[in-house]
Every structure is written in C-alpha cells, then in structure tokens.
Design an enzyme around this catalytic site. Structure first.
Site, PDB file in Angstrom:
ATOM      1  N   ASP A   1       0.812  -1.227   0.000  1.00 60.90           N
ATOM      2  CA  ASP A   1       0.000   0.000   0.000  1.00 60.90           C
ATOM      3  C   ASP A   1       0.843   1.275   0.000  1.00 60.90           C
ATOM      4  OD1 ASP A   1       1.046   0.039   2.535  1.00 60.90           O
ATOM      5  OD2 ASP A   1      -0.847  -0.230   3.584  1.00 60.90           O
TER       6      ASP A   1
ATOM      7  N   GLU B   1       3.206   2.181   2.216  1.00 56.92           N
ATOM      8  CA  GLU B   1       3.840   2.567   3.488  1.00 56.92           C
ATOM      9  C   GLU B   1       5.270   2.030   3.545  1.00 56.92           C
ATOM     10  OE1 GLU B   1       1.552   1.275   6.841  1.00 56.92           O
ATOM     11  OE2 GLU B   1      -0.193   2.478   6.311  1.00 56.92           O
TER      12      GLU B   1
ATOM     13  N   GLN C   1      10.163  27.035  -3.215  1.00 58.53           N
ATOM     14  CA  GLN C   1       8.887  27.685  -2.920  1.00 58.53           C
ATOM     15  C   GLN C   1       9.033  28.454  -1.611  1.00 58.53           C
ATOM     16  OE1 GLN C   1       6.220  27.212  -5.099  1.00 58.53           O
ATOM     17  NE2 GLN C   1       4.844  28.554  -3.970  1.00 58.53           N
TER      18      GLN C   1
ATOM     19  N   LYS D   1      17.180  34.020 -17.820  1.00 53.44           N
ATOM     20  CA  LYS D   1      16.255  32.909 -18.078  1.00 53.44           C
ATOM     21  C   LYS D   1      14.835  33.369 -17.837  1.00 53.44           C
ATOM     22  CE  LYS D   1      15.881  29.262 -15.123  1.00 53.44           C
ATOM     23  NZ  LYS D   1      16.341  28.048 -14.476  1.00 53.44           N
TER      24      LYS D   1
ATOM     25  N   ASP E   1      25.257  24.828 -13.311  1.00 57.89           N
ATOM     26  CA  ASP E   1      24.008  25.156 -12.612  1.00 57.89           C
ATOM     27  C   ASP E   1      23.981  24.388 -11.293  1.00 57.89           C
ATOM     28  OD1 ASP E   1      21.620  26.422 -12.213  1.00 57.89           O
ATOM     29  OD2 ASP E   1      20.596  25.566 -13.949  1.00 57.89           O
TER      30      ASP E   1
HETATM   31  C1  R5P Z   1      16.755  27.395 -11.135  1.00 59.90           C
HETATM   32  O1  R5P Z   1      16.675  28.481 -10.632  1.00 59.90           O
HETATM   33  C2  R5P Z   1      17.879  26.442 -10.900  1.00 59.90           C
HETATM   34  O2  R5P Z   1      19.083  27.094 -10.671  1.00 59.90           O
HETATM   35  C3  R5P Z   1      18.004  25.507 -12.068  1.00 59.90           C
HETATM   36  O3  R5P Z   1      18.328  26.264 -13.206  1.00 59.90           O
HETATM   37  C4  R5P Z   1      16.733  24.754 -12.306  1.00 59.90           C
HETATM   38  O4  R5P Z   1      16.287  24.146 -11.131  1.00 59.90           O
HETATM   39  C5  R5P Z   1      16.930  23.713 -13.375  1.00 59.90           C
HETATM   40  O5  R5P Z   1      15.717  23.076 -13.588  1.00 59.90           O
HETATM   41  P1  R5P Z   1      15.447  22.313 -14.942  1.00 59.90           P
HETATM   42  O6  R5P Z   1      16.570  21.366 -15.190  1.00 59.90           O
HETATM   43  O7  R5P Z   1      14.147  21.588 -14.670  1.00 59.90           O
HETATM   44  O8  R5P Z   1      15.283  23.331 -16.024  1.00 59.90           O
END
Ligand code: R5P
Length: 301
Positions: A43, A45, A100, A200, A227
């Site tokens: 289930d 868990e 978030q 971006k 990144d």
């Molecule tokens: C965003 O602000 C982060 O620095 C990354 O650029 C982001 O989390 C990358 O996410 P994804 O690979 O889904 O585009």
C-alpha cells in the site's frame, strides 16, 4: 545488508540509494556506517529497520524525489530519539522544497517554511550543499532554533575545471540565469577563467528560454555551463542552445545536483554537450566531483 551495531557513541546512517556517498563520508569522519533497511508495503507505506542505539548520529540522505524519503527520515529520527539519541545531524547534500519560498500565486503553500519547521523538529543540525535559496539569504532562517550549514561546491567545480586545463584553454564558465551569478563567479575564479551569466525566463516546469547578454561572442571557446540543480534538463538545453548561437566551441556542463533520468544524457549530447559532470551528493551515473571532504569538514566543525 545492515551493519550490526549495538549501543555506540556515534554512528553514520545512510540509506540504500545513497550508500556510496554515505560510505565515503563515514570514512572521512572515521565513523561506523549503518545503512537503514527499507521495506515498502504494497500500500506504499514504509518500514524502516536500523539496529543500534547511538547517542549521536549523522544521518545522510539526499532529498531528491523527497516525499517518501521525508517520511522515512521522520520514522528513523523518531526511533533514534526513542532509543535515547541526544544529538542528530541531518546531512542532506541536496535539500528539497527550497524553491517555494513565497506565495507566488494566491493559495500556494510556502513549502520552504513548512519543511524547515518539520526538519527543525527532528534534527539538531542540518548540513547541505548549494541549497536553492533566493530570497532567503541565511539557511538558519529556514530551520528555526537549529544550526544550519549551507556549503558551496563552487571551489570544487572550479578545481575540476582547472584540472581539465580550463585556464590554458581559455574556457568560459556560463550560468543560465542571473540567480547563478555568485556560483558562476566563484567557479570561474577557482578555475582561473571568465564567467558570464545569461537571463532565463521560465514559463512552466519544462518551458524555459535562456538568452546571453547582448553582443556576447564566445569566439569558438570551450564553454562550461554550470548550474546548481539540473532537474528536467530544460534549462541546460536552453543554455547550450544560447551558447552555440553565441559561437561556443566545445560545450561541457556541470550540475552540482543531477536529478534527471539517465536517458536525458542522449538529449544533452544531441544538443552538443560533450560531457556532463555532477557532484556525488545525489547518486547519478555522471558523479565526478567528490563532495564528501567538503561535507565532512562541516560535520566535524
Ligand atoms: C533554477 O533556478 C535552478 O538554478 C536551475 O536552473 C533549475 O532548477 C533547473 O531546472 P530544470 O533542469 O528543470 O530546467
């Protein structure tokens, strides 16, 4: 297989999917390693098994795909407290739910705050690498009343690039967006090369566009795109497209936390990315940059 440990002053606890990193960290710290044994009931868990009653424990788990992992961490931390643990440190090389940090749209839950209070209730100390913090500048604000350590992997990425001949080769380090500026500046400085950041625009989970500063001419240079997190891979693909449009030569990429499925590597290659490397905090086939020494230093401190 679980390591049989009885009452010990201190131990390091890993989870099956992260046993390699946990093993490296245990070795750096000179601690006995126990890997929690997980059973998933039909289930959904989880049953968590861990022998031993440490007075102090360092619990290591990267929180990519976090939902089940968080419940299992809660079960484990709760059990260790019941057995008398006085001090629990969470090492989450990748920390979830940090993005978030405000209510972007009415009604949205501010996950960072809620998760922070949850983990602060379980652990005395939280150590992480390159957390995705924007408006929150100090990780300690996320974990009220707890010690919180945010480490940067930038010098290690820069050293890796330096070892690949970045300075002599005239590489450029490229960040996909302005938020990456501190990371890019630090990587570029450690590699002894120039760093630039693009801009971006994100329209959806997998819908992003990147542009480089007007007039950018990469003049056939090797470009290392860096990144903090590579999740869907959309940002990286867009940054690669923008770099090629600006005249990049070889394209390489580094994500400190690689969260994408292995199949994405074929798409990266098709986009001209010759090699992708990642930090080893989240287990991934691209793991190249060892983070255990960095994390061990913070756990010891
Ligand atoms: C965003 O602000 C982060 O620095 C990354 O650029 C982001 O989390 C990358 O996410 P994804 O690979 O889904 O585009």
């Amino acid at each position: 297989m679980m390591l049989e440990v009885g009452t010990v002053p201190q131990m390091l606890v890993g989870f099956p999917e992260g046993r390699i990193f946990a093993g490296r960290l245990a070795e750096e710290l000179g601690l006995p390693l126990a890997v929690a044994d997980l059973h998933r009931f039909p289930d959904g868990e989880s049953l968590v098994r861990l022998p031993g009653s440490p007075r102090q424990a360092v619990i290591v788990r990267a929180l990519d795909r976090p939902n089940d992992k968080l419940v299992e961490l809660h079960l484990l931390a709760g059990a260790l407290r019941e057995r008398g643990a006085e001090r629990l440190t969470l090492v989450a090389p990748y920390l979830a739910y940090m993005r978030q940090d405000i209510e972007f749209n009415p009604g949205e839950v501010v996950s960072q705050r809620i998760l922070g209070r949850w983990l602060a209730g379980l652990f005395d100390r939280i150590v992480t690498v390159e957390p995705h913090l924007h408006r929150t500048h100090d990780l300690a604000e996320v974990f009220p009343g707890r010690e919180a350590v945010a480490l940067t992997a930038a010098p290690l990425v820069g050293q890796w690039a330096a070892g690949q001949g970045a300075a002599a080769g005239g590489w450029v380090v490229l960040g996909p967006d302005e938020e990456a500026e501190p990371l890019i500046a630090a990587v570029a400085a450690a590699a002894g090369v120039r760093g630039i950041c693009g801009r971006k625009v994100r329209r959806g989970d997998r819908d992003v566009t990147c542009s480089l500063p007007p007039g950018t001419d990469l003049g056939g240079r090797t470009v290392l795109i860096v990144d903090d997190v590579v999740s869907s891979g959309g940002t990286l693909l867009e940054a690669a497209r923008a770099a090629r449009a600006a005249g990049a030569g070889r394209l390489l990429a580094c994500g400190i936390h690689a969260l994408f499925p292995e199949e994405m590597l074929a798409r990266f290659q098709a986009a001209g990315i010759e090699r992708f490397v990642s930090g080893d905090g989240v287990a991934h086939v691209t793991n190249t940059i060892a983070l255990s020494g960095l994390v061990a230093g913070a756990v010891r401190a």
